[in-house]
Design an enzyme around this catalytic site. Structure first.
Site, PDB file in Angstrom:
ATOM      1  N   HIS A  28      -8.921  -3.875  -2.394  1.00  0.00           N
ATOM      2  CA  HIS A  28      -7.996  -3.123  -1.537  1.00  0.00           C
ATOM      3  C   HIS A  28      -8.387  -1.639  -1.503  1.00  0.00           C
ATOM      4  O   HIS A  28      -8.450  -1.030  -0.433  1.00  0.00           O
ATOM      5  CB  HIS A  28      -6.564  -3.308  -2.074  1.00  0.00           C
ATOM      6  CG  HIS A  28      -5.503  -2.543  -1.350  1.00  0.00           C
ATOM      7  ND1 HIS A  28      -4.461  -3.153  -0.669  1.00  0.00           N
ATOM      8  CD2 HIS A  28      -5.307  -1.204  -1.203  1.00  0.00           C
ATOM      9  CE1 HIS A  28      -3.695  -2.217  -0.133  1.00  0.00           C
ATOM     10  NE2 HIS A  28      -4.174  -1.016  -0.445  1.00  0.00           N
ATOM     11  N   GLU A  29      -8.671  -1.094  -2.680  1.00  0.00           N
ATOM     12  CA  GLU A  29      -9.025   0.340  -2.744  1.00  0.00           C
ATOM     13  C   GLU A  29     -10.394   0.601  -2.124  1.00  0.00           C
ATOM     14  O   GLU A  29     -10.600   1.621  -1.463  1.00  0.00           O
ATOM     15  CB  GLU A  29      -8.974   0.842  -4.188  1.00  0.00           C
ATOM     16  CG  GLU A  29      -7.616   0.728  -4.876  1.00  0.00           C
ATOM     17  CD  GLU A  29      -6.457   1.221  -4.040  1.00  0.00           C
ATOM     18  OE1 GLU A  29      -6.608   2.198  -3.281  1.00  0.00           O
ATOM     19  OE2 GLU A  29      -5.368   0.619  -4.118  1.00  0.00           O
ATOM     20  N   HIS A  45     -10.159   1.069   1.482  1.00  0.00           N
ATOM     21  CA  HIS A  45      -9.715   2.412   1.895  1.00  0.00           C
ATOM     22  C   HIS A  45     -10.906   3.347   2.107  1.00  0.00           C
ATOM     23  O   HIS A  45     -10.877   4.212   2.984  1.00  0.00           O
ATOM     24  CB  HIS A  45      -8.811   3.037   0.823  1.00  0.00           C
ATOM     25  CG  HIS A  45      -7.363   2.654   0.945  1.00  0.00           C
ATOM     26  ND1 HIS A  45      -6.597   2.985   2.045  1.00  0.00           N
ATOM     27  CD2 HIS A  45      -6.533   1.990   0.109  1.00  0.00           C
ATOM     28  CE1 HIS A  45      -5.363   2.537   1.875  1.00  0.00           C
ATOM     29  NE2 HIS A  45      -5.286   1.922   0.702  1.00  0.00           N
ATOM     30  N   CYS A  60       0.865  -1.179   0.000  1.00  0.00           N
ATOM     31  CA  CYS A  60       0.000   0.000   0.000  1.00  0.00           C
ATOM     32  C   CYS A  60       0.896   1.222   0.000  1.00  0.00           C
ATOM     33  O   CYS A  60       1.877   1.265   0.753  1.00  0.00           O
ATOM     34  CB  CYS A  60      -0.881  -0.020   1.248  1.00  0.00           C
ATOM     35  SG  CYS A  60      -1.963   1.418   1.367  1.00  0.00           S
TER      36      CYS A  60
END
Ligand code: ZN
Length: 182
Positions: free
Chosen positions: A153-154, A157, A110
């Protein structure tokens, strides 16, 4: 352009803050930011550019990582050697996913986490997201394998979640045998 120093570290409170939906039309500043985020990711994956601008290689960035607590993320994916495809997902929603789970063999990285974290992160092998593009058109993306991992993953966030939140430090390879390594 967007520099490495413009990306917030995991310790910054904005990384964990709540994000809100974007409203359309986007203003020019937001559009430029999205362009700059994609450019950063693209350059970061080209060796000579990465060296020149001191970029860590990365394929995705979410808005909170650049200090904007809004719901969007971008991904620049190298589909085959030197062929990159850009994805912008504004106000994204995960609408369906496979049962099958995968994990990235080298672990996940990341751009906001400047240290190695041991362990694997379970992700769906295939996902479908809906959202909007920069012009406010409704879009749908299906992603699999590495790209599916990047999208998840994004998306995390945008919920203030970092990849290592999924890793049990006492058992960093937990349930690995139940997933497919890619
Ligand atoms: Zn990240």
């Amino acid at each position: 352009m967007l520099l490495t120093s413009d990306i917030l570290d995991e310790k910054d409170k904005r990384i964990r803050a709540k994000n809100t939906d974007m409203e359309f039309p986007l203003n020019d500043k937001d559009k430029k930011l999205i362009h700059d985020m994609l450019e950063h990711l693209h350059f970061s994956q080209i060796e000579e550019k990465a060296e020149k601008y001191h970029l860590r290689p990365g394929m995705g960035l979410a808005a909170p990582q650049v200090g904007m607590n809004k719901n969007f993320f971008v991904v620049c994916h190298e589909e085959k050697e030197n062929v990159f495809k850009n994805y912008v997902l504004i106000n994204p929603k995960l609408i369906s996913h496979s049962e099958e789970l995968i994990y990235s063999s080298g672990g996940e990285g990341c751009l906001s986490v400047n240290r190695d974290v041991e362990g694997i992160v379970p992700r769906y092998a295939r996902v479908t997201f809906t959202g909007y593009d920069v012009e406010g058109n409704k879009i749908k993306y299906r992603a699999r394998e590495e790209l599916a991992i990047a999208f998840q993953h994004e998306m995390d966030h945008l919920h203030g979640i970092l990849f290592y939140d999924h890793i049990d430090p006492k058992d960093p390879y937990k349930n690995a045998e139940e997933m497919r390594e890619i």
